[in-house]
Design a protein around this motif. Structure first.
Motif, PDB file in Angstrom:
ATOM      1  N   GLY A 181       0.843  -1.194   0.000  1.00  0.00           N
ATOM      2  CA  GLY A 181       0.000   0.000   0.000  1.00  0.00           C
ATOM      3  C   GLY A 181       0.873   1.237   0.000  1.00  0.00           C
TER       4      GLY A 181
ATOM      5  N   THR B  44      -8.157  -9.971  -3.597  1.00  0.00           N
ATOM      6  CA  THR B  44      -8.069  -8.904  -2.600  1.00  0.00           C
ATOM      7  C   THR B  44      -9.373  -8.839  -1.841  1.00  0.00           C
ATOM      8  OG1 THR B  44      -6.539  -7.580  -3.909  1.00  0.00           O
ATOM      9  CG2 THR B  44      -7.808  -6.417  -2.242  1.00  0.00           C
TER      10      THR B  44
ATOM     11  N   GLY C 257     -10.570  -6.046   0.555  1.00  0.00           N
ATOM     12  CA  GLY C 257     -10.090  -4.744   0.994  1.00  0.00           C
ATOM     13  C   GLY C 257     -11.144  -3.853   1.603  1.00  0.00           C
TER      14      GLY C 257
ATOM     15  N   GLY D   7      -2.018  -2.666   3.657  1.00  0.00           N
ATOM     16  CA  GLY D   7      -2.488  -4.036   3.737  1.00  0.00           C
ATOM     17  C   GLY D   7      -1.329  -4.994   3.754  1.00  0.00           C
TER      18      GLY D   7
ATOM     19  N   THR E 146      -4.412 -10.337  -0.874  1.00  0.00           N
ATOM     20  CA  THR E 146      -4.158  -9.045  -0.238  1.00  0.00           C
ATOM     21  C   THR E 146      -5.310  -8.768   0.708  1.00  0.00           C
ATOM     22  OG1 THR E 146      -2.947  -8.204  -2.147  1.00  0.00           O
ATOM     23  CG2 THR E 146      -3.791  -6.575  -0.599  1.00  0.00           C
TER      24      THR E 146
ATOM     25  N   THR F  73      -6.605  -5.966   3.942  1.00  0.00           N
ATOM     26  CA  THR F  73      -6.350  -4.662   4.568  1.00  0.00           C
ATOM     27  C   THR F  73      -6.763  -4.707   6.039  1.00  0.00           C
ATOM     28  OG1 THR F  73      -8.484  -3.853   3.776  1.00  0.00           O
ATOM     29  CG2 THR F  73      -6.553  -3.386   2.406  1.00  0.00           C
TER      30      THR F  73
END
Length: 130
Positions: free
Chosen positions: A60, A80, A82, A88, A112, A114
């Motif tokens: 990030g 992801t 998120g 993240g 990914t 966060t």
């Protein structure tokens, strides 16, 4: 190692945006134990053996439209989950795992997330028992 739970970091506005997709603070988390890594993001789930994690790194900031919600990377098929564009954790797997679609049709080589404590998650993923 006892199970460690990492919550997703998001503003109230983002939770409102994700609510129609079934994603709420109570059902968006990552759990890490000695045996496995489990992610729940509303109706989406990812589960893999801890030994399948090759590496993890902080990443990030992101562009918000590329990270908020569930996303599939067209470049590498990574997934992801998120909730913010600030920071993240990118996790790479030895064997790709399913998450966005049920069954084995789509497998992801990376993830990914966060989470609210990206550095803590990276440390926990890199830590191994003796």
């Amino acid at each position: 190692m006892a199970e460690a739970r990492f919550r997703f970091a998001a503003s109230r506005a983002v939770w409102w945006l994700l609510a129609p997709f079934g994603v709420r603070p109570g059902n968006a988390w990552l759990a890490l134990s000695e045996a496995e890594l489990v992610v729940r993001f509303g109706p989406w789930r990812l589960r893999t053996a801890r030994d399948n994690v090759l590496d993890a790194r902080r990443s990030g900031p992101y562009r918000w439209w590329r990270v908020i919600g569930p996303h599939l990377s067209l470049a590498d098929r990574g997934v992801t989950f998120g909730t913010n564009a600030a920071a993240g954790v990118c996790v790479r797997f030895a064997t790709p795992v399913p998450a966005l679609l049920p069954g084995r049709w789509l497998r992801h080589p990376g993830l990914t997330v966060t989470v609210a404590d990206p550095d803590g998650l990276v440390d926990a993923l890199r830590r191994r028992s003796p």
